[in-house]
Design a protein around this motif. Structure first.
Motif, PDB file in Angstrom:
ATOM      1  N   VAL A  29       2.715  -4.324  78.039  1.00  0.00           N
ATOM      2  CA  VAL A  29       1.619  -3.401  77.758  1.00  0.00           C
ATOM      3  C   VAL A  29       1.922  -2.641  76.481  1.00  0.00           C
ATOM      4  CG1 VAL A  29       0.968  -3.131  80.168  1.00  0.00           C
ATOM      5  CG2 VAL A  29       2.585  -1.542  79.163  1.00  0.00           C
ATOM      6  N   ARG A  30       0.873  -2.237  75.800  1.00  0.00           N
ATOM      7  CA  ARG A  30       1.074  -1.423  74.603  1.00  0.00           C
ATOM      8  C   ARG A  30      -0.215  -0.725  74.226  1.00  0.00           C
ATOM      9  NH1 ARG A  30       2.773  -2.950  69.345  1.00  0.00           N
ATOM     10  NH2 ARG A  30       1.216  -1.724  68.357  1.00  0.00           N
ATOM     11  N   GLY A  31      -0.049   0.384  73.533  1.00  0.00           N
ATOM     12  CA  GLY A  31      -1.178   1.059  72.932  1.00  0.00           C
ATOM     13  C   GLY A  31      -1.444   0.432  71.574  1.00  0.00           C
ATOM     14  N   GLN A  59      -1.524  -6.621  78.193  1.00  0.00           N
ATOM     15  CA  GLN A  59      -2.601  -5.620  78.233  1.00  0.00           C
ATOM     16  C   GLN A  59      -2.477  -4.712  77.017  1.00  0.00           C
ATOM     17  OE1 GLN A  59      -2.422  -3.402  81.877  1.00  0.00           O
ATOM     18  NE2 GLN A  59      -2.124  -5.216  83.094  1.00  0.00           N
ATOM     19  N   VAL A  60      -3.615  -4.417  76.393  1.00  0.00           N
ATOM     20  CA  VAL A  60      -3.657  -3.504  75.250  1.00  0.00           C
ATOM     21  C   VAL A  60      -4.580  -2.354  75.596  1.00  0.00           C
ATOM     22  CG1 VAL A  60      -4.294  -3.234  72.831  1.00  0.00           C
ATOM     23  CG2 VAL A  60      -3.287  -5.370  73.613  1.00  0.00           C
ATOM     24  N   TYR A  61      -4.130  -1.153  75.304  1.00  0.00           N
ATOM     25  CA  TYR A  61      -4.943   0.048  75.509  1.00  0.00           C
ATOM     26  C   TYR A  61      -5.362   0.550  74.129  1.00  0.00           C
ATOM     27  CZ  TYR A  61      -3.477  -0.472  80.252  1.00  0.00           C
ATOM     28  OH  TYR A  61      -3.284  -0.998  81.513  1.00  0.00           O
ATOM     29  N   ALA A  64      -4.779   4.287  72.536  1.00  0.00           N
ATOM     30  CA  ALA A  64      -3.493   4.892  72.866  1.00  0.00           C
ATOM     31  C   ALA A  64      -2.420   4.452  71.877  1.00  0.00           C
ATOM     32  CB  ALA A  64      -3.084   4.491  74.274  1.00  0.00           C
ATOM     33  N   GLY A  69      -0.154   4.785  75.925  1.00  0.00           N
ATOM     34  CA  GLY A  69      -0.298   3.417  76.428  1.00  0.00           C
ATOM     35  C   GLY A  69       0.496   3.209  77.698  1.00  0.00           C
ATOM     36  N   THR A  70       1.696   3.764  77.742  1.00  0.00           N
ATOM     37  CA  THR A  70       2.542   3.662  78.936  1.00  0.00           C
ATOM     38  C   THR A  70       1.908   4.410  80.104  1.00  0.00           C
ATOM     39  OG1 THR A  70       4.498   3.490  77.538  1.00  0.00           O
ATOM     40  CG2 THR A  70       4.859   4.096  79.833  1.00  0.00           C
ATOM     41  N   PHE A  72      -1.367   5.164  80.493  1.00  0.00           N
ATOM     42  CA  PHE A  72      -2.579   4.453  80.908  1.00  0.00           C
ATOM     43  C   PHE A  72      -2.243   3.183  81.690  1.00  0.00           C
ATOM     44  CE2 PHE A  72      -5.093   6.167  77.018  1.00  0.00           C
ATOM     45  CZ  PHE A  72      -5.285   7.369  77.663  1.00  0.00           C
ATOM     46  N   ALA A  73      -1.118   2.555  81.376  1.00  0.00           N
ATOM     47  CA  ALA A  73      -0.734   1.292  82.014  1.00  0.00           C
ATOM     48  C   ALA A  73      -0.145   1.476  83.400  1.00  0.00           C
ATOM     49  CB  ALA A  73       0.270   0.562  81.125  1.00  0.00           C
TER      50      ALA A  73
END
Length: 94
Positions: A29-31, A59-61, A64, A69-70, A72-73
């Motif tokens: 995951v990452r922003g 997954q991409v936010y 963020a 991002g962390t 939100f994930a």
């Protein structure tokens, strides 16, 4: 800028993380605004891992950076782990 990205790409590809793949299922995951890894390289990593046989989800936010991002994930990450502990298979995004 192009020279910088080219030199950054050479440096990134020489790092161990780009030469190996995870031995188990994982989620990445990452922003979108995270600066720890340039965006041009970020989508390539999980695809490379999947090409080497790993099952990695991605997954991409978009609104963020690294810390948000962390945060939100977190719900999706907990669900990912819960599914793994309950024996549900994952199909990588690669």
């Amino acid at each position: 800028m192009e020279a910088y990205l080219r030199s950054a790409g050479i440096a990134a590809s020489s790092q161990r993380i780009y030469r190996i793949s995870p031995l188990s299922t994982g989620t990445h995951v990452r922003g979108l605004d995270a600066v720890s890894v340039l965006w041009g390289f970020a989508p390539k990593l999980p695809k490379d891992w999947c090409a080497k046989g790993a099952d990695v989800t991605w997954q991409v936010y978009p609104i963020a950076e690294h810390v948000l991002g962390t945060i939100f994930a977190e719900p999706a990450s907990v669900m990912f782990l819960d599914d793994r502990f309950n024996g549900k298979a994952v199909k990588g995004d690669g």
